[in-house]
Design an enzyme around this catalytic site. Sequence first.
Site, PDB file in Angstrom:
ATOM      1  N   PHE A   1       0.811  -1.219   0.000  1.00  0.00           N
ATOM      2  CA  PHE A   1       0.000   0.000   0.000  1.00  0.00           C
ATOM      3  C   PHE A   1       0.850   1.277   0.000  1.00  0.00           C
ATOM      4  O   PHE A   1       0.335   2.373   0.055  1.00  0.00           O
ATOM      5  CB  PHE A   1      -0.985  -0.011   1.172  1.00  0.00           C
TER       6      PHE A   1
ATOM      7  N   ASN B   1       6.495  -9.144 -10.764  1.00  0.00           N
ATOM      8  CA  ASN B   1       7.498 -10.111 -10.318  1.00  0.00           C
ATOM      9  C   ASN B   1       6.873 -10.971  -9.228  1.00  0.00           C
ATOM     10  O   ASN B   1       6.411 -10.413  -8.238  1.00  0.00           O
ATOM     11  CB  ASN B   1       8.723  -9.401  -9.739  1.00  0.00           C
TER      12      ASN B   1
ATOM     13  N   GLY C   1       4.545  -4.541 -10.925  1.00  0.00           N
ATOM     14  CA  GLY C   1       3.423  -4.496  -9.986  1.00  0.00           C
ATOM     15  C   GLY C   1       2.255  -3.716 -10.555  1.00  0.00           C
ATOM     16  O   GLY C   1       2.401  -2.948 -11.505  1.00  0.00           O
TER      17      GLY C   1
ATOM     18  N   ASP D   1      -1.205  -9.400  -4.413  1.00  0.00           N
ATOM     19  CA  ASP D   1       0.085  -8.717  -4.573  1.00  0.00           C
ATOM     20  C   ASP D   1      -0.142  -7.304  -5.136  1.00  0.00           C
ATOM     21  O   ASP D   1       0.631  -6.817  -5.959  1.00  0.00           O
ATOM     22  CB  ASP D   1       1.039  -9.511  -5.465  1.00  0.00           C
TER      23      ASP D   1
ATOM     24  N   HIS E   1       1.778   1.477  -9.163  1.00  0.00           N
ATOM     25  CA  HIS E   1       2.749   2.454  -9.664  1.00  0.00           C
ATOM     26  C   HIS E   1       1.982   3.444 -10.520  1.00  0.00           C
ATOM     27  O   HIS E   1       0.892   3.148 -11.007  1.00  0.00           O
ATOM     28  CB  HIS E   1       3.829   1.777 -10.512  1.00  0.00           C
TER      29      HIS E   1
END
Length: 446
Positions: A64, A284, A330, A311, A315
């Site tokens: 977060f 990843n 991500g 996950d 960004h």
Amino acid sequence: MNRILIKNAKIVNEGTIFEGDVLIEDDLIVEIAESISAKSSQCKIIDAEGNYLIPGAIDDQVHFREPGLTYKGDIESESKAAVAGGITSYIEQPNTVPNAVTQEILEEKYKIAADKSYANYSFMMGATNDNLEEVLKTNPKNVAGIKIFLGSSTGNMLVDNEATLEKIFSSTPMLIAVHCEDETTIKNNLEKYKEEFGEDVPVTVHHLIRSEEACYISSSKAIALAKKTGARLHIFHLSTAKEMDLFTNKIPLEDKKITAEVCVHHLWFTNDDYATKGNLIKWNPAVKTANDRKVLWEALLDDRIDVIATDHAPHTLEEKKLPYLKAPSGGPLVQHAVVAMFEAHHQGKISIEKIVEKMCHNPAKIFKIEKRGFIKEGYYADLVIINSGLPWSVKKENILAKCGWSPFEGFTFKSRITHTFVNGQLVYTAFKVKDIRAGKRLLFDR
């Protein structure tokens, strides 16, 4: 007293679906029955009209971004997205800035969440090559576990000293969660593709750089070390068919010392999607082949894999638009994870009971979370109502993650979350998150 009566719901719990009512008083479920009368004019009644009522999902792996990276996301924005997505509890990872690798920094994150979180929260303690003393101070009653990066993903938390790893595995009684990718294999693969493409390496080879072999080498080593030391190991975001041979479904979950998680994106996308989605699905470990996805689904359904998580790692779109080698890995997923799994149900891939097992019950069991993850009398009223026949499309204007984009943008889901309760408080209704920061610190029965 806060009294809410949910009527006429299809209640999904512990492998069964039954029609009934649920009575909430303050923060707890106090009664579950075929029919319950309000008994008081002060009782708010919500008619679920035959929609599904499930326990709030527990996401055991999110990022977060607070503190230090709040331009990407923060606890307030991302927990709002979570409750809109039917996730009422989350476990956040330590690779914020500064990394949560001391007890003092870890507790600072809890203080932030106490003020800002719409969902229930816990934070993992991060391990490094040289903080064993701090790791061993971690309180198993109010911290979810220890996180170890065995492949450098985000931040600077790679643990690659084998003696240190063995010390951590052999000396902590807590659950150890790991990110498994072999750094040497990845570096060698990257050099190979740089020789071929120079600095203009395409995202379409991401799954070949962060390869099946990189994942398998690392996860097999972690499992061997856990077996040697007796450590309680949980492997995050598995992505390959090959790794599925490392896990068993021969014993009940409660007896497993090594458990496994898969993420929504590895169940949804394949490497073929890089051509259209590009860096938006750069994660990843990498999204891999159609066969990997197929075997992950098989392992999920036959209980070699125990948990579905996200996950969630936002960004900015500007960062994602950078060339492959510079774009971070991500993406945001908490708002769409539960409905994505309901979409898989519509496609005939998974039952609703199994979704609830993997997203609600099993995370509670694995982490031994107190009084959450089930629809039971005496448990906290973390509940979600889902209309499985209410289509909606993901658009920029209805994305709540701070980054403002989603890999699901443009997709129309068949199911929609209509209500989310956190500790008995109705925090999401009429497709809006109410200004109620109802989240509490998760506690653990250990």
